[in-house]
Write a protein that holds these residues in place. Structure first.
Motif, mmCIF file in Angstrom:
data_model
loop_
_atom_site.group_PDB
_atom_site.id
_atom_site.type_symbol
_atom_site.label_atom_id
_atom_site.label_comp_id
_atom_site.label_asym_id
_atom_site.label_seq_id
_atom_site.Cartn_x
_atom_site.Cartn_y
_atom_site.Cartn_z
ATOM 1 N N UNK A 86 2.092 13.701 16.672
ATOM 2 C CA UNK A 86 2.819 13.968 15.438
ATOM 3 C C UNK A 86 1.948 14.724 14.444
ATOM 4 N N UNK A 87 0.655 14.411 14.424
ATOM 5 C CA UNK A 87 -0.263 15.177 13.580
ATOM 6 C C UNK A 87 -0.262 16.653 13.969
ATOM 7 N N UNK A 88 -0.123 16.907 15.270
ATOM 8 C CA UNK A 88 -0.145 18.282 15.768
ATOM 9 C C UNK A 88 1.196 18.987 15.595
ATOM 10 N N UNK A 89 2.206 18.284 15.062
ATOM 11 C CA UNK A 89 3.493 18.918 14.788
ATOM 12 C C UNK A 89 4.582 18.628 15.797
ATOM 13 N N UNK B 154 1.950 24.745 5.891
ATOM 14 C CA UNK B 154 2.624 25.453 6.981
ATOM 15 C C UNK B 154 3.628 26.449 6.400
ATOM 16 N N UNK B 155 3.520 27.708 6.806
ATOM 17 C CA UNK B 155 4.432 28.745 6.331
ATOM 18 C C UNK B 155 5.586 28.908 7.325
ATOM 19 N N UNK B 156 6.773 29.083 6.789
ATOM 20 C CA UNK B 156 7.914 29.363 7.650
ATOM 21 C C UNK B 156 7.893 30.801 8.145
ATOM 22 N N UNK B 157 7.273 31.684 7.377
ATOM 23 C CA UNK B 157 7.082 33.068 7.800
ATOM 24 C C UNK B 157 5.615 33.388 7.608
ATOM 25 N N UNK B 158 5.157 34.486 8.188
ATOM 26 C CA UNK B 158 3.763 34.874 8.057
ATOM 27 C C UNK B 158 3.441 35.138 6.596
ATOM 28 N N UNK B 159 2.243 34.715 6.109
ATOM 29 C CA UNK B 159 1.877 34.938 4.700
ATOM 30 C C UNK B 159 2.002 36.392 4.273
ATOM 31 N N UNK B 160 1.664 37.336 5.161
ATOM 32 C CA UNK B 160 1.747 38.750 4.806
ATOM 33 C C UNK B 160 3.184 39.140 4.493
#
Length: 237
Positions: free
Chosen positions: A15-18, A219-225
């Protein structure tokens, strides 16, 4: 690393790993693969009197009570080495594991001094009645820095239960599973295990979280860029 973990701790790691997993399914897989499920240890009722009052000092916050003890092992050539383990009883964090061929009261003082410079002075320091711990130099030094000693009764290791429990995990998960060919190798592997114990290994007494987890990026739903590009101002000419 995980060969001595039960399905509950493995579930917490997943669960820690997602991963979204059910502990019953993990248990079925764990048993099907023939992996050991550690037996649950009985609670030690001797920590309490019949009226419910406590027999010994209980930790109430971080830096309230530190406990420390010795563990002994051997390198592949048969030579002994010792480990000085220091634990914060409230947070369950392994503050230090000092590894050397010999450890005296001077090394105990040096280890505690380094920890106190980093973390502050604990209110109490608990230990057994070994010669390194009852040495007058150690007692005088602890009193001088403003802390208090809390020695356990002779022949009652259960009174030092936090560090005794930690020592048993150290033996079960590392010392009994590794061959150390040199003192340096032992120092590196043991320090690596200590960091894993603090930052990764789920602790049952802490609701299956590690004692000192590392800071994680969101955690980003899309890439930060792409996120930055989406919110960047647009110049129109």
């Amino acid at each position: 690393m995980y060969g001595r973990y039960g399905y509950r701790r493995i579930t917490a790691l997943l669960r820690q790993a997602g991963w979204v997993v059910n502990k019953k399914r993990v248990e079925r897989i764990w048993r099907r693969e023939g992996l050991k499920v550690p037996r649950k240890q009985p609670k030690k009722g001797r920590l309490w009197l019949s009226d419910g009052s406590c027999l010994r000092l209980r930790p109430e916050r971080a830096n309230h009570v530190w406990a420390y003890d010795f563990v002994q092992n051997r390198t592949h050539d048969g030579r002994k080495f010792r480990m000085l383990c220091v634990v914060d009883e409230f947070t369950r964090e392994a503050l230090a594991i000092r590894v050397d061929r010999k450890l005296s009261s001077a090394e105990v003082i040096e280890t505690l001094a380094e920890l106190m410079l980093e973390r502050g002075v604990p209110e109490h320091i608990r230990s057994d009645n070994g010669p390194e711990f009852v040495a007058q130099a150690v007692r005088n030094w602890i009193a001088a820095v403003g802390s208090r000693t809390a020695y356990i009764e002779p022949g009652s290791p259960w009174e030092n239960g936090y560090v005794e429990s930690f020592n048993s995990k150290l033996r079960d998960e590392l010392l009994h599973r590794e061959i150390f060919y040199s003192l340096k190798e032992a120092q590196i592997l043991i320090e690596g295990w200590r960091k894993h114990y603090n930052a990764v290994r789920p602790h049952s007494a802490l609701r299956w979280t590690p004692p000192a987890p590392e800071v994680r990026l969101p955690t980003f739903r899309v890439w930060p860029a792409r996120t930055l590009a989406h919110h960047a101002p647009t110049n129109y000419h």
